[in-house]
Structures are given as C-alpha cells and as structure tokens.
Design an enzyme around this catalytic site. Structure first.
Site, PDB file in Angstrom:
ATOM      1  N   HIS A  39     121.655  84.053 128.069  1.00 17.19           N
ATOM      2  CA  HIS A  39     120.950  84.746 126.995  1.00 17.19           C
ATOM      3  C   HIS A  39     120.521  86.162 127.345  1.00 17.19           C
ATOM      4  O   HIS A  39     120.059  86.896 126.459  1.00 17.19           O
ATOM      5  CB  HIS A  39     119.751  83.907 126.541  1.00 17.19           C
ATOM      6  CG  HIS A  39     120.172  82.660 125.834  1.00 17.19           C
ATOM      7  ND1 HIS A  39     120.566  81.533 126.527  1.00 17.19           N
ATOM      8  CD2 HIS A  39     120.312  82.380 124.519  1.00 17.19           C
ATOM      9  CE1 HIS A  39     120.913  80.593 125.654  1.00 17.19           C
ATOM     10  NE2 HIS A  39     120.776  81.078 124.431  1.00 17.19           N
ATOM     11  N   ASP A  85     128.774  87.965 119.224  1.00 17.93           N
ATOM     12  CA  ASP A  85     130.130  87.422 119.366  1.00 17.93           C
ATOM     13  C   ASP A  85     131.190  88.287 118.658  1.00 17.93           C
ATOM     14  O   ASP A  85     132.369  88.154 118.940  1.00 17.93           O
ATOM     15  CB  ASP A  85     130.206  85.999 118.797  1.00 17.93           C
ATOM     16  CG  ASP A  85     129.172  85.069 119.407  1.00 17.93           C
ATOM     17  OD1 ASP A  85     128.720  85.352 120.531  1.00 17.93           O
ATOM     18  OD2 ASP A  85     128.807  84.073 118.760  1.00 17.93           O
ATOM     19  N   GLY A  93     124.941  85.532 111.172  1.00 22.45           N
ATOM     20  CA  GLY A  93     126.351  85.325 111.466  1.00 22.45           C
ATOM     21  C   GLY A  93     127.015  84.441 110.424  1.00 22.45           C
ATOM     22  O   GLY A  93     126.494  84.276 109.314  1.00 22.45           O
ATOM     23  N   ASP A  94     128.149  83.838 110.795  1.00 25.46           N
ATOM     24  CA  ASP A  94     128.880  83.034 109.810  1.00 25.46           C
ATOM     25  C   ASP A  94     128.033  81.854 109.324  1.00 25.46           C
ATOM     26  O   ASP A  94     128.122  81.467 108.154  1.00 25.46           O
ATOM     27  CB  ASP A  94     130.225  82.555 110.381  1.00 25.46           C
ATOM     28  CG  ASP A  94     130.061  81.654 111.589  1.00 25.46           C
ATOM     29  OD1 ASP A  94     129.336  82.048 112.516  1.00 25.46           O
ATOM     30  OD2 ASP A  94     130.641  80.555 111.603  1.00 25.46           O
ATOM     31  N   GLU A 115     132.846  81.757 127.683  1.00 23.72           N
ATOM     32  CA  GLU A 115     132.372  80.360 127.675  1.00 23.72           C
ATOM     33  C   GLU A 115     133.335  79.446 126.913  1.00 23.72           C
ATOM     34  O   GLU A 115     133.384  78.242 127.153  1.00 23.72           O
ATOM     35  CB  GLU A 115     130.970  80.266 127.065  1.00 23.72           C
ATOM     36  CG  GLU A 115     130.897  80.702 125.604  1.00 23.72           C
ATOM     37  CD  GLU A 115     129.489  80.645 125.016  1.00 23.72           C
ATOM     38  OE1 GLU A 115     128.545  80.286 125.729  1.00 23.72           O
ATOM     39  OE2 GLU A 115     129.359  80.967 123.817  1.00 23.72           O
ATOM     40  N   ARG A 166     121.869  88.506 125.009  1.00 26.21           N
ATOM     41  CA  ARG A 166     121.311  88.638 123.653  1.00 26.21           C
ATOM     42  C   ARG A 166     120.024  89.443 123.628  1.00 26.21           C
ATOM     43  O   ARG A 166     119.530  89.775 122.548  1.00 26.21           O
ATOM     44  CB  ARG A 166     121.037  87.234 123.076  1.00 26.21           C
ATOM     45  CG  ARG A 166     122.266  86.453 122.724  1.00 26.21           C
ATOM     46  CD  ARG A 166     122.164  85.768 121.384  1.00 26.21           C
ATOM     47  NE  ARG A 166     120.994  84.986 121.171  1.00 26.21           N
ATOM     48  CZ  ARG A 166     120.965  83.640 121.040  1.00 26.21           C
ATOM     49  NH1 ARG A 166     122.101  82.959 121.157  1.00 26.21           N
ATOM     50  NH2 ARG A 166     119.856  83.016 120.775  1.00 26.21           N
ATOM     51  N   MET A 179     129.083  84.785 127.080  1.00 26.24           N
ATOM     52  CA  MET A 179     128.978  84.066 125.800  1.00 26.24           C
ATOM     53  C   MET A 179     130.109  84.467 124.848  1.00 26.24           C
ATOM     54  O   MET A 179     131.068  85.117 125.251  1.00 26.24           O
ATOM     55  CB  MET A 179     127.627  84.352 125.155  1.00 26.24           C
ATOM     56  CG  MET A 179     126.491  83.555 125.743  1.00 26.24           C
ATOM     57  SD  MET A 179     124.992  83.851 124.789  1.00 26.24           S
ATOM     58  CE  MET A 179     123.953  82.537 125.416  1.00 26.24           C
ATOM     59  N   GLY A 180     129.997  84.080 123.582  1.00 23.86           N
ATOM     60  CA  GLY A 180     130.993  84.472 122.591  1.00 23.86           C
ATOM     61  C   GLY A 180     131.520  83.332 121.739  1.00 23.86           C
ATOM     62  O   GLY A 180     132.398  83.524 120.916  1.00 23.86           O
ATOM     63  N   ARG A 181     131.042  82.102 122.016  1.00 21.77           N
ATOM     64  CA  ARG A 181     131.552  80.896 121.330  1.00 21.77           C
ATOM     65  C   ARG A 181     133.070  80.824 121.450  1.00 21.77           C
ATOM     66  O   ARG A 181     133.596  80.952 122.526  1.00 21.77           O
ATOM     67  CB  ARG A 181     131.110  80.875 119.856  1.00 21.77           C
ATOM     68  CG  ARG A 181     129.656  80.570 119.656  1.00 21.77           C
ATOM     69  CD  ARG A 181     129.388  80.128 118.244  1.00 21.77           C
ATOM     70  NE  ARG A 181     129.700  81.193 117.307  1.00 21.77           N
ATOM     71  CZ  ARG A 181     129.667  81.039 115.996  1.00 21.77           C
ATOM     72  NH1 ARG A 181     129.349  79.878 115.465  1.00 21.77           N
ATOM     73  NH2 ARG A 181     129.953  82.035 115.192  1.00 21.77           N
TER      74      ARG A 181
HETATM   75  O1  F6P Z   1     126.388  83.078 118.547  1.00 25.69           O
HETATM   76  C1  F6P Z   1     125.626  83.724 119.521  1.00 25.69           C
HETATM   77  C2  F6P Z   1     125.523  82.869 120.763  1.00 25.69           C
HETATM   78  O2  F6P Z   1     124.784  83.583 121.739  1.00 25.69           O
HETATM   79  C3  F6P Z   1     126.861  82.412 121.336  1.00 25.69           C
HETATM   80  O3  F6P Z   1     127.523  83.420 122.051  1.00 25.69           O
HETATM   81  C4  F6P Z   1     126.434  81.232 122.161  1.00 25.69           C
HETATM   82  O4  F6P Z   1     127.490  80.323 122.307  1.00 25.69           O
HETATM   83  C5  F6P Z   1     125.328  80.635 121.330  1.00 25.69           C
HETATM   84  O5  F6P Z   1     124.845  81.656 120.488  1.00 25.69           O
HETATM   85  C6  F6P Z   1     124.183  80.086 122.140  1.00 25.69           C
HETATM   86  O6  F6P Z   1     123.286  79.463 121.272  1.00 25.69           O
HETATM   87  P1  F6P Z   1     121.825  79.001 121.703  1.00 25.69           P
HETATM   88  O7  F6P Z   1     120.945  80.222 121.680  1.00 25.69           O
HETATM   89  O8  F6P Z   1     121.441  78.002 120.672  1.00 25.69           O
HETATM   90  O9  F6P Z   1     121.909  78.439 123.081  1.00 25.69           O
END
Ligand code: F6P
Length: 379
Positions: free
Chosen positions: A300, A155, A130-131, A250, A303, A197-199
C-alpha cells in the site's frame, strides 16, 4: 468519445442546486484534488452547494452526508488519501449488514441510497472511483439518479480512458523503490524480486519497471516461463553484472498457472486480493540458479503520499470537467482522457470491465529492445 461541453444551457444550470460527491473503492493520490476542484468550482463559479458523502457508497446507505465549504476544500490539493473516507466494500445492491458474522449477510440497499439522495435534495452525484465504483453507480442510474464518474486508480485499468489519476504517482513511488533495490542488489550480487500492485493489469509494473531499468518485468498479460526468467538472470550473472532486478506484478502468473491469491474478502464486491507471486518467483529463482534472491512487496506504499504534480493537474481537470458536465445537463457520463484530450463516455462503459495492457503495446517492444526480459523468451 465526446469532447467536454463548452456551453451551458442556463436553464439546466439554474435547476442544479445541490451536488453530492463520494470517493469509492481503494484510495489513491489525487482524490482530494478532485474534491477540491469540484467544490471550489461549484461554489465560486455557480453558487451550487456540494455535499460530501463519507466512505463511498457506505455513507449514502447510512446517510452520512455533510456540506463541504470552500474551507473544507482548502489546503487539500497536495494531500494523499481522501478527506471523505473511502470503502471498497459497500455497494448499493450488496450491503453487508453484519460484516463480523461467520457468514456475512447482504441486502439490497438501493432504496436507502435513494432516500439519502432525496433527503439531501441532491440533483446529481459525482462518483470518484474505479470500475467497481462505476459498476455500483449502475443501480442508481437505473433508478433515475444522475451519476457523473471520475476515473481513479493506481492500476490505470479503467475502460474508456487512457489514464487515471493516481497512476503516475504510484508508478513514481514504485520506481523510486526499485531504484533503491538496485544499489543494494548490486552490492550483494543478489536477485531482488519486487512485487507491485495493479490487480489483473500490468500498467503499474510495466511503467515502473521501464522507468527503473528493471531487468525482468513480469505482468499478467504476458504469462511467464520460470525457465526463461532463470536463464536471463543466470546470463546476467555470467556476463559479470552480478545482480538482477525483477519487477513482478501481483497478478503475474506462470504459463499454465493461475494468479496467486493472498486472501478472499467475502464482504467486498471484488472479493479476491492478489499477492504472493513475488515470493514464489524468488524461491524458484534461488532454487534453480543458486543465486541469492530476496523479495520486497511494495504493497500500500504505492497508494499513499501526496500526488505528483501531473496527477494534481489531471485530478483538477477531471474534477472541473465532471462539474461542468453536471452543470451542462449531461447525464450518466464519465470523464475521460483520450489522446491527450479531455472528453466523456457513458459511465456504464467503464462498469464491470478492466483495461489490460495489449501484448503489442509499444512500451513492451521498447523495453525488449533495451534487453528487458518479460519471462517469455524462447531458449
Ligand atoms: O485497485 C487498487 C489496489 O491497490 C490494487 O492494486 C490492489 O490489488 C488492491 O487495490 C488492494 O486492495 P486492498 O486495499 O483492499 O488490500
């Protein structure tokens, strides 16, 4: 944006013998599909050797690198996660030497990365991430390493590309979960708040909210008014619907408020982890309306799992084009998809930035027209 290279100067292709590949940041479905596309195309099309770097930039710093054979790349297309491992903590310029210490200590490990690259005689790196991963590539690019980026994230917030792989799978998973909340919400005449999720970007919640017919969609780009949310929920109950589904990102935050932070991870280059807004919204709805309200945090789950077919295709295309760029002599580019066409952009373009949902995005208007609330409607 430039379209993908079509011809390969043979002299450049001949000079490329060994390529490194890493998966940085949080994982997402489709990473293995990219690794497979890069590895198989490199071996079968060009006779080039591919070296997998473990756990993102951490493996580069700690010299954990191994050659990938076509066998390693076999049977992984459908698998979630990444066979290479990932890390959203390691950065070449900010390596945490004692993660368990009370006050973590960071050092610049760029020279270690360069030493690993030299030791394995890597002619280029394909960095999938990602970024944050693209930002980390900066330090290597500055020191003359050719980094070709492949944009991944659930995201969908990477600047320069309309879509990242992993996103479609994540919003499909979230949609199926919201569908399940629907039936139990209806049975018990409850409000169900589901945190996604999605930051700081609302893409995931917007798409899953629309696909599941959620009644309220709260995204970071549209600060909400809890009174408007409660009015909407109450009116649905009065009209006899008896239940409501609230898809809440979130990163969503009330007007004049701030995003809710679940925790800080000082060892991570992106130390803020969002979370908790779903519970806050649910409590406020139940306190103000008296309607029984429950919260689900998908976390998660979004993901994990195998990539959906569309992500397998996208990830395979991205992997193939990343390799084609390396072989054509392109330097420091990132593969992108714009208006349905694969192309590429400067990898630094995607660094230190996030692509948010524009407030005039057509999907917002469409959702409003089927009477979805974004929690910003005037009374
Ligand atoms: O950037 C992907 C992401 O799943 C976001 O949507 C979420 O805020 C973050 O990563 C969670 O990170 P971690 O796996 O460190 O809890």
């Amino acid at each position: 944006m430039r379209t993908a290279p079509k011809s390969r100067p043979p002299d450049v292709a001949r000079r490329i013998k060994r390529i490194g590949v890493l998966t940085g940041g949080g994982d997402c479905p489709g990473l293995n599909a990219v690794i497979r596309a890069v590895t198989k195309s490199a071996i079968y099309r060009y006779g080039v050797r591919v070296f997998g770097i473990e756990d993102g930039y951490l493996g580069l710093i700690e010299d954990r690198v191994g050659e990938l054979s076509s066998l390693h790349a076999s049977g992984i297309l459908t698998q979630g996660g990444t066979i290479l491992g990932a890390s959203n903590r390691a950065s070449p310029t900010r390596y945490c030497v004692d993660p368990d210490a009370d006050v973590p200590c960071f050092v610049d490990a760029t020279d270690k990365c360069l030493a690993t690259i030299a030791r394995h005689e890597l002619d280029a790196l394909i960095v999938i991430g990602g970024d944050g991963t693209m930002s980390c590539a900066d330090a290597l690019v500055e020191r003359g390493v050719n980094c070709i980026g492949v944009p991944k994230t659930i995201d969908n917030d990477i600047v320069g590309t309309d879509i990242t792989f992993g996103f479609t799978t994540a919003y499909t998973t979230a949609t199926l979960s919201l569908d399940r909340l629907h039936s139990t919400a209806a049975s018990h005449h409850r409000v169900m708040v589901c945190e996604l999720m999605g930051r700081n970007a609302g893409w995931l919640t917007l798409h899953a909210g629309l696909a599941s017919g959620s009644d309220v969609i709260l995204i970071p780009e549209i600060p909400f008014d809890i009174d408007a949310v409660c009015r909407f929920v109450r009116s649905r109950t009065h009209r006899g619907r008896g239940f409501s589904i609230v898809a809440c990102a979130e990163g969503a935050c009330p007007r004049d408020g701030a995003p809710v932070v679940a925790r800080h991870d000082p060892t991570s280059p992106d130390p803020i982890r969002l979370g908790g807004i779903g519970e806050q919204v649910a409590n406020q709805i139940s306190d103000r309306t008296g309607i029984e309200t429950r919260t689900t945090v998908l976390g998660h789950v979004q993901r994990g799992g195998p990539p959906v077919a569309a992500d397998r295709v996208l990830a395979t295309q991205f992997g193939f084009h990343a390799l084609e760029m390396v072989m054509s002599g392109a330097r420091n580019r990132m593969v992108v998809m714009q208006n349905g066409v694969i192309g590429n952009t400067d990898i630094r373009h995607a660094a230190h930035a996030q692509r948010l949902v524009p407030r005039d995005h057509p999907l917002i208007d469409i959702a409003r027209s089927v009477r979805t609330s974004f929690g910003d409607e005037a009374s």
